[in-house]
Design a protein around this motif. Structure first.
Motif, PDB file in Angstrom:
ATOM      1  N   LEU A 152       0.843  -1.201   0.000  1.00  0.00           N
ATOM      2  CA  LEU A 152       0.000   0.000   0.000  1.00  0.00           C
ATOM      3  C   LEU A 152       0.876   1.248   0.000  1.00  0.00           C
ATOM      4  O   LEU A 152       0.632   2.177  -0.778  1.00  0.00           O
ATOM      5  N   PHE A 153       1.906   1.276   0.837  1.00  0.00           N
ATOM      6  CA  PHE A 153       2.808   2.420   0.860  1.00  0.00           C
ATOM      7  C   PHE A 153       3.466   2.623  -0.505  1.00  0.00           C
ATOM      8  O   PHE A 153       3.569   3.746  -0.985  1.00  0.00           O
ATOM      9  N   ARG A 154       3.900   1.537  -1.139  1.00  0.00           N
ATOM     10  CA  ARG A 154       4.550   1.652  -2.449  1.00  0.00           C
ATOM     11  C   ARG A 154       3.572   2.224  -3.479  1.00  0.00           C
ATOM     12  O   ARG A 154       3.913   3.116  -4.240  1.00  0.00           O
ATOM     13  N   ARG A 155       2.355   1.715  -3.501  1.00  0.00           N
ATOM     14  CA  ARG A 155       1.358   2.220  -4.472  1.00  0.00           C
ATOM     15  C   ARG A 155       1.045   3.693  -4.246  1.00  0.00           C
ATOM     16  O   ARG A 155       0.727   4.411  -5.184  1.00  0.00           O
ATOM     17  N   ARG A 156       1.148   4.155  -3.000  1.00  0.00           N
ATOM     18  CA  ARG A 156       0.879   5.561  -2.686  1.00  0.00           C
ATOM     19  C   ARG A 156       2.104   6.438  -2.901  1.00  0.00           C
ATOM     20  O   ARG A 156       2.038   7.644  -2.679  1.00  0.00           O
TER      21      ARG A 156
END
Length: 140
Positions: free
Chosen positions: A90-94
């Motif tokens: 999730l952090f990477r996608r954001r």
């Protein structure tokens, strides 16, 4: 008399219904309310699973903040590697690459992580570095 699904005695079913209806913060609150009402010796596995489901629904519904809150709440209950992977991804996608790197590095530092999960964490870390433009770090 028709029952309102949100008045159901089963807070986890109500939380799922709320998440599907797009009321992610309320869904998280329902699970946390249930946790507060349970005895101390209760194993919070169903609640952690419910929070992970709410996180997936929230992310798919375009609410990454609620997804992060649900995942972090679940991680406060149990230390499942899959929750860490979900949070790192999730952090990477954001675009929060530093946070994604920290999550995947945390997984790699765990002594209890099986080889397949270690490979998965290494791959996630490489993806974090590639997305951040740090190609030399990804090769390591």
């Amino acid at each position: 008399m028709t029952r309102d699904p949100f008045e159901s005695p089963d807070a986890l079913h109500a939380a799922h219904a709320l998440a599907i209806a797009g009321q992610h913060a309320e869904a998280i609150a329902r699970v946390q309310q249930r946790l507060a009402e349970l005895p101390e010796e209760h194993k919070p596995y169903p609640e952690a699973k419910a929070l992970a489901t709410i996180a997936r629904v929230a992310e798919r519904g375009g609410d990454p903040v609620a997804a992060r809150c649900a995942l972090e709440a679940a991680l406060g209950l149990v230390d499942w590697a899959d929750l860490h992977f979900a949070l790192g991804n999730l952090f990477r996608r954001r675009g929060e690459y530093e946070r994604a790197v920290r999550v995947h590095q945390h997984l790699l530092n765990r002594a209890d992580l099986p080889a397949t999960e270690r490979d998965r964490a290494q791959h996630g870390l490489a993806q974090d570095y590639i997305k951040a433009g740090l190609f030399d770090r990804a090769e390591e």
